[in-house]
Design a protein around this motif. Structure first.
Motif, short mmCIF file in Angstrom:
data_model
loop_
_atom_site.label_atom_id
_atom_site.label_comp_id
_atom_site.label_asym_id
_atom_site.label_seq_id
_atom_site.Cartn_x
_atom_site.Cartn_y
_atom_site.Cartn_z
N GLN A 111 7.33 -34.44 33.23
CA GLN A 111 6.27 -35.21 33.60
C GLN A 111 5.99 -35.46 32.67
OE1 GLN A 111 4.17 -32.70 35.94
NE2 GLN A 111 4.89 -33.16 37.07
N GLY A 112 5.96 -36.66 32.44
CA GLY A 112 4.62 -37.62 31.21
C GLY A 112 5.72 -38.04 29.71
N VAL A 113 6.85 -38.65 30.12
CA VAL A 113 7.91 -38.90 28.66
C VAL A 113 7.83 -40.01 28.91
CG1 VAL A 113 10.30 -39.03 28.32
CG2 VAL A 113 10.10 -37.06 30.39
N SER A 114 7.11 -40.14 27.24
CA SER A 114 7.65 -41.44 26.11
C SER A 114 8.33 -41.39 25.01
CB SER A 114 6.01 -41.80 26.10
OG SER A 114 5.44 -40.32 24.73
N ARG A 115 8.59 -42.53 24.70
CA ARG A 115 9.26 -42.57 23.70
C ARG A 115 8.77 -43.64 22.78
NH1 ARG A 115 14.82 -40.77 24.40
NH2 ARG A 115 15.20 -40.86 26.78
N TRP A 116 8.77 -43.32 21.11
CA TRP A 116 9.01 -44.24 20.19
C TRP A 116 9.66 -45.14 20.52
CZ3 TRP A 116 5.60 -42.63 16.13
CH2 TRP A 116 5.15 -40.55 16.19
N THR A 117 8.82 -46.04 20.19
CA THR A 117 9.05 -47.96 20.06
C THR A 117 9.18 -48.04 18.65
OG1 THR A 117 7.31 -48.63 20.85
CG2 THR A 117 8.67 -47.73 22.87
N GLU A 118 9.98 -49.41 18.90
CA GLU A 118 9.65 -50.46 17.27
C GLU A 118 8.58 -50.44 17.55
OE1 GLU A 118 11.26 -54.48 15.54
OE2 GLU A 118 12.71 -53.75 16.90
N ALA A 119 7.28 -50.22 18.26
CA ALA A 119 5.93 -50.68 18.37
C ALA A 119 5.00 -50.00 17.48
CB ALA A 119 5.13 -51.45 19.02
N ASP A 120 5.75 -48.72 17.27
CA ASP A 120 5.19 -47.50 16.99
C ASP A 120 5.17 -47.31 15.06
OD1 ASP A 120 4.97 -46.28 19.51
OD2 ASP A 120 6.41 -45.63 19.51
N GLY A 121 6.30 -47.76 14.96
CA GLY A 121 6.11 -48.15 13.09
C GLY A 121 7.27 -47.49 12.42
N ARG A 122 7.25 -46.77 13.10
CA ARG A 122 8.50 -45.30 12.61
C ARG A 122 10.31 -45.78 13.05
NH1 ARG A 122 6.73 -39.64 11.82
NH2 ARG A 122 9.00 -39.58 11.09
N PRO A 123 10.76 -46.83 12.40
CA PRO A 123 11.71 -46.82 12.75
C PRO A 123 12.59 -45.50 12.64
CG PRO A 123 11.42 -48.20 10.51
CD PRO A 123 10.18 -47.36 11.09
N ASP A 124 12.36 -44.74 12.09
CA ASP A 124 13.68 -43.09 12.02
C ASP A 124 13.24 -42.86 13.22
OD1 ASP A 124 11.03 -43.38 10.67
OD2 ASP A 124 11.36 -41.03 10.76
N ARG A 125 12.46 -42.62 14.31
CA ARG A 125 11.87 -41.75 15.27
C ARG A 125 12.59 -43.13 16.99
NH1 ARG A 125 8.93 -37.56 15.28
NH2 ARG A 125 10.44 -36.90 16.83
N ILE A 126 12.95 -44.47 16.48
CA ILE A 126 13.13 -45.28 17.93
C ILE A 126 14.15 -44.09 18.57
CG2 ILE A 126 13.89 -46.89 18.92
CD1 ILE A 126 12.51 -48.67 16.21
N GLY A 127 13.70 -44.42 19.97
CA GLY A 127 14.83 -43.43 21.13
C GLY A 127 13.97 -42.05 21.28
N ASP A 128 13.59 -41.81 20.46
CA ASP A 128 13.33 -39.71 20.83
C ASP A 128 12.10 -40.08 20.90
OD1 ASP A 128 14.89 -39.63 18.83
OD2 ASP A 128 13.36 -39.11 17.08
N TYR A 129 12.00 -38.77 21.75
CA TYR A 129 10.91 -38.58 22.16
C TYR A 129 10.10 -37.88 21.81
CZ TYR A 129 14.77 -36.81 25.63
OH TYR A 129 15.48 -37.34 26.64
N HIS A 130 8.66 -39.16 22.30
CA HIS A 130 7.54 -39.53 21.58
C HIS A 130 6.99 -38.18 22.00
CE1 HIS A 130 2.88 -40.60 20.28
NE2 HIS A 130 3.86 -41.24 19.36
N ALA A 131 5.98 -37.99 23.86
CA ALA A 131 5.68 -37.35 23.88
C ALA A 131 5.84 -36.83 25.71
CB ALA A 131 3.81 -37.70 24.23
N MET A 132 5.69 -35.72 25.78
CA MET A 132 6.10 -35.30 27.40
C MET A 132 4.48 -34.76 27.39
SD MET A 132 9.31 -34.18 27.25
CE MET A 132 11.13 -35.00 26.06
N ASP A 133 4.20 -34.47 28.99
CA ASP A 133 2.78 -34.08 29.76
C ASP A 133 3.78 -32.99 29.81
OD1 ASP A 133 1.78 -35.95 29.44
OD2 ASP A 133 1.81 -36.78 31.21
N LYS A 134 4.56 -32.58 30.24
CA LYS A 134 5.45 -31.44 30.76
C LYS A 134 6.70 -31.76 30.89
CE LYS A 134 6.34 -28.28 33.79
NZ LYS A 134 6.52 -26.61 33.55
#
Length: 184
Positions: free
Chosen positions: A112-135
């Motif tokens: 639940q609450g899955v979000s991924r790193w995007t280009e807008a986050d300013g971390r090109p090394d993390r794009i596509g990785d999971y940024h956060a998860m509620d569960k």
């Protein structure tokens, strides 16, 4: 098989709180690969108290006693790298318990609450990785039967098998807390 996210139980009364090892990159212990540490190294103690068999630094570096290291070594074998360290003001030794394997096992349908790193986050090394998860929920069929590992692309999670959880509980280790991450 069931799996659990392993946490440092911060609700234990009068417990110690560890700091970091100055001049050692703590993030090398969260990527699921062997780490390089030049001994001797000493963890700072931010709050004196009862030494725990399992605890973590503020950045999540797992620190264990010899009793806990024995359990990890018996159950996990080559899945764990044990690096001897000291803890300021405490008789040692202690060990960093570095999980050196990852598994691509996130069950995105059940998490639940899955979000991924995007280009807008300013971390090109993390794009596509999971940024956060509620569960976080993982698929046990995609763990490769590992007993201790980091979740690929979401390495903040340190996962243990029910076999390792039982061994830690049977040894009556002080400090570990387990949250179920497989679907019941």
């Amino acid at each position: 098989m069931s799996y659990f996210d392993l946490w440092d139980d911060m609700e234990i009364p009068r417990r110690w709180v560890l700091g970091e090892i100055p001049e050692v990159d703590p993030w090398q212990f969260s990527i699921g690969k062997p780490a390089m540490v030049v001994p001797p190294q000493t963890f700072e103690v931010l709050l004196q108290g009862i030494a725990l068999d399992y605890s973590t630094s503020p950045t999540g570096v797992p620190v264990v006693t010899p009793r806990a290291a024995d359990v990890l070594e018996k159950v996990c074998g080559p899945q764990v790298q044990l690096i001897q360290v000291s803890v300021q003001g405490h008789e040692g030794p202690f060990f960093i318990a570095n999980a050196i394997r990852t598994a691509d096992c996130v069950d995105e349908q059940r998490s639940q609450g899955v979000s991924r790193w995007t280009e807008a986050d300013g971390r090109p090394d993390r794009i596509g990785d999971y940024h956060a998860m509620d569960k976080l929920v993982i698929d046990p069929n995609r763990t490769g039967g590992l007993d201790l590992f980091r979740v690929a692309r979401y390495t903040v999670a340190l996962i243990v098998s029910d076999r390792l959880k039982r061994a830690m509980e049977e040894a009556q280790l002080l400090g570990p807390k387990f949250d179920l991450v497989t679907h019941p």
